[in-house]
Design an enzyme around this catalytic site. Structure first.
Site, short mmCIF file in Angstrom:
data_model
loop_
_atom_site.label_atom_id
_atom_site.label_comp_id
_atom_site.label_asym_id
_atom_site.label_seq_id
_atom_site.Cartn_x
_atom_site.Cartn_y
_atom_site.Cartn_z
N ARG A 50 0.81 -1.24 0.00
CA ARG A 50 0.00 0.00 0.00
C ARG A 50 0.84 1.27 0.00
O ARG A 50 0.38 2.32 0.47
CB ARG A 50 -0.99 0.03 1.17
N SER A 98 -10.46 0.51 3.87
CA SER A 98 -9.68 0.28 5.09
C SER A 98 -8.92 1.53 5.48
O SER A 98 -8.18 2.10 4.66
CB SER A 98 -8.69 -0.87 4.86
N GLU A 124 -3.54 3.76 6.28
CA GLU A 124 -3.55 3.51 4.83
C GLU A 124 -4.10 4.75 4.12
O GLU A 124 -3.61 5.18 3.08
CB GLU A 124 -4.42 2.28 4.51
C1 FAD Z 1 -15.49 0.85 -0.32
C2 FAD Z 1 -14.01 0.91 -0.55
C3 FAD Z 1 -13.30 -0.27 -0.71
C4 FAD Z 1 -11.91 -0.23 -0.92
N1 FAD Z 1 -11.23 -1.40 -1.08
C5 FAD Z 1 -9.90 -1.37 -1.33
C6 FAD Z 1 -9.16 -2.59 -1.52
O1 FAD Z 1 -9.70 -3.68 -1.51
N2 FAD Z 1 -7.85 -2.51 -1.75
C7 FAD Z 1 -7.19 -1.31 -1.80
O2 FAD Z 1 -5.97 -1.30 -2.02
N3 FAD Z 1 -7.85 -0.16 -1.62
C8 FAD Z 1 -9.18 -0.15 -1.39
N4 FAD Z 1 -9.85 1.03 -1.20
C9 FAD Z 1 -9.10 2.29 -1.16
C10 FAD Z 1 -8.98 3.03 -2.51
O3 FAD Z 1 -10.02 2.67 -3.41
C11 FAD Z 1 -7.62 2.76 -3.16
O4 FAD Z 1 -6.55 3.20 -2.33
C12 FAD Z 1 -7.49 3.43 -4.53
O5 FAD Z 1 -6.31 2.98 -5.15
C13 FAD Z 1 -7.47 4.96 -4.46
O6 FAD Z 1 -7.64 5.44 -5.78
P1 FAD Z 1 -8.23 6.88 -6.11
O7 FAD Z 1 -8.14 7.05 -7.58
O8 FAD Z 1 -9.55 7.06 -5.49
O9 FAD Z 1 -7.13 7.79 -5.40
P2 FAD Z 1 -7.36 9.03 -4.42
O10 FAD Z 1 -8.05 8.58 -3.20
O11 FAD Z 1 -7.96 10.17 -5.17
O12 FAD Z 1 -5.85 9.38 -4.05
C14 FAD Z 1 -5.09 8.48 -3.25
C15 FAD Z 1 -3.63 8.91 -3.29
O13 FAD Z 1 -3.12 8.70 -4.61
C16 FAD Z 1 -2.60 9.93 -5.13
N5 FAD Z 1 -2.89 9.95 -6.56
C17 FAD Z 1 -4.09 9.85 -7.16
N6 FAD Z 1 -3.95 9.87 -8.51
C18 FAD Z 1 -2.60 9.98 -8.74
C19 FAD Z 1 -1.81 10.04 -9.92
N7 FAD Z 1 -2.36 10.00 -11.15
N8 FAD Z 1 -0.45 10.14 -9.79
C20 FAD Z 1 0.11 10.17 -8.55
N9 FAD Z 1 -0.59 10.12 -7.39
C21 FAD Z 1 -1.94 10.02 -7.50
C22 FAD Z 1 -3.32 11.04 -4.37
O14 FAD Z 1 -2.57 12.23 -4.36
C23 FAD Z 1 -3.43 10.39 -2.98
O15 FAD Z 1 -2.22 10.55 -2.28
C24 FAD Z 1 -11.24 1.02 -0.98
C25 FAD Z 1 -11.97 2.21 -0.86
C26 FAD Z 1 -13.35 2.16 -0.64
C27 FAD Z 1 -14.12 3.45 -0.54
#
Ligand code: FAD
Length: 293
Positions: free
Chosen positions: A167, A215, A285
């Site tokens: 992560r 999480s 996380e």
């Molecule tokens: C219901 C639910 C279930 C979930 N289950 C999981 C799971 O099973 N496994 C898991 O790993 N995660 C899970 N997550 C967490 C989340 O979905 C992941 O961490 C996901 O990868 C975040 O992606 P995002 O595009 O929403 O990023 P954001 O939340 O918008 O950003 C997260 C981080 O990534 C950075 N970021 C975003 N885009 C870029 C880019 N293009 N370049 C560089 N940095 C960037 C942001 O600055 C920030 O620091 C879950 C979330 C929810 C709400």
């Protein structure tokens, strides 16, 4: 900073509209480009010293109630294409939802990529987080990525230019992901059935209909954060409208009008109780950003 023609530029944009927790204060400037050229043009015109923060779908973000100073870039529209390349490779823009990547791979009979279906974020967020589920992790299949810096310069980077861990991912400073090329293998079995089965499993174990960030804490080596929180008696514990989920103790739910400060206070409480009961310090996380109100 000139306003782009097709892109969206908003001032004082509430981040509660752009996070899965449905909370968070305003971004000074919220920029959603429609094309890569508009994104690069915007970055090239950006004044030195203006802070830049990238988001995907805000599914792993706690934005504090005072909001984010500077520019928030939300490139999901501009970087939204998925293409099949020769040799079982797939190129996906950083704005592509992970669910779309999972389904496209299933349709093309390539994998393993089913686990992406359970991650409600973008490819960019998944690259930054090394998101994973059901034993699969994003970087397992990455061959190379394209990045951009704040001057709008684009780079192609090999996987070994990044430090990849559970992560968390660190790479060249001051660059963000704009695309990735994944190396998959042929998977002739019915991938869509597996995607549906994994989604059913998640639905049974996680409070998916309620606003959360998934999480909140990473699993400490050899332990499950959810079990540690549950056995500390914290299921259902609330601060304001922020509550530890009864269904999955590592999820904090916004049950109504929770403030980011409520969530942070709840996080502090969970950490203190788990440390006292189990002697284990929980690492976050979720990424916490922005200013206190
Ligand atoms: C219901 C639910 C279930 C979930 N289950 C999981 C799971 O099973 N496994 C898991 O790993 N995660 C899970 N997550 C967490 C989340 O979905 C992941 O961490 C996901 O990868 C975040 O992606 P995002 O595009 O929403 O990023 P954001 O939340 O918008 O950003 C997260 C981080 O990534 C950075 N970021 C975003 N885009 C870029 C880019 N293009 N370049 C560089 N940095 C960037 C942001 O600055 C920030 O620091 C879950 C979330 C929810 C709400």
């Amino acid at each position: 900073m000139s306003i782009q023609q097709k892109s969206t530029v908003r001032r004082n944009e509430p981040m509660s509209k752009h996070t899965s927790w449905r909370l968070g204060g305003p971004a000074d400037i919220y920029f959603r480009p429609e094309t890569l050229d508009e994104l690069l043009g915007f970055l090239r015109e950006l004044e030195d010293g203006v802070p830049v923060y990238w988001t995907g779908l805000g599914s792993n973000l706690l934005v504090r109630d005072g909001g984010i100073r500077g520019v928030v870039i939300a490139p999901s529209n501009a970087l939204g294409s998925v293409d099949r390349l020769p040799g079982n490779r797939i190129e996906a823009g950083a704005g592509v939802p992970c669910t779309v990547l999972a389904r496209r791979c299933a349709r093309w009979q390539l994998g393993p990529a089913e686990f992406f279906a359970g991650i409600p974020g973008t490819v960019g967020g998944a690259l930054r987080m090394n998101a994973g589920a059901f034993g699969g992790e994003t970087w397992d299949r990455v061959a190379e990525v394209d990045t951009v810096n704040r001057r709008g310069e684009v780079f192609t980077r090999a996987k070994d230019e990044f430090e990849i861990a559970y992560r968390q991912v660190a790479g060249p400073a001051g660059e963000w992901f704009i695309a990735a090329r994944f190396q998959f293998t042929e998977q002739p079995e019915n991938g869509l059935d597996r995607v549906r089965a994994l989604m059913r499993e998640r639905q049974a174990k996680q409070p998916l209909g309620l606003p959360s960030c998934g999480s909140v804490f990473r699993n400490p080596q050899g332990f499950h954060a959810a079990q540690l929180i549950d056995s500390a008696g914290l299921k259902g514990f609330r601060v304001g409208a922020a509550a530890v989920s009864e269904k999955h103790a590592n999820f904090i739910i916004n049950t109504g009008d929770a403030a980011a400060a409520d969530v942070e206070e709840l996080i502090r409480h969970i950490r203190a109780v788990v440390e006292e009961r189990h002697g284990i310090h929980l690492e976050l996380e979720v990424h916490i950003v922005g200013e206190h109100a």
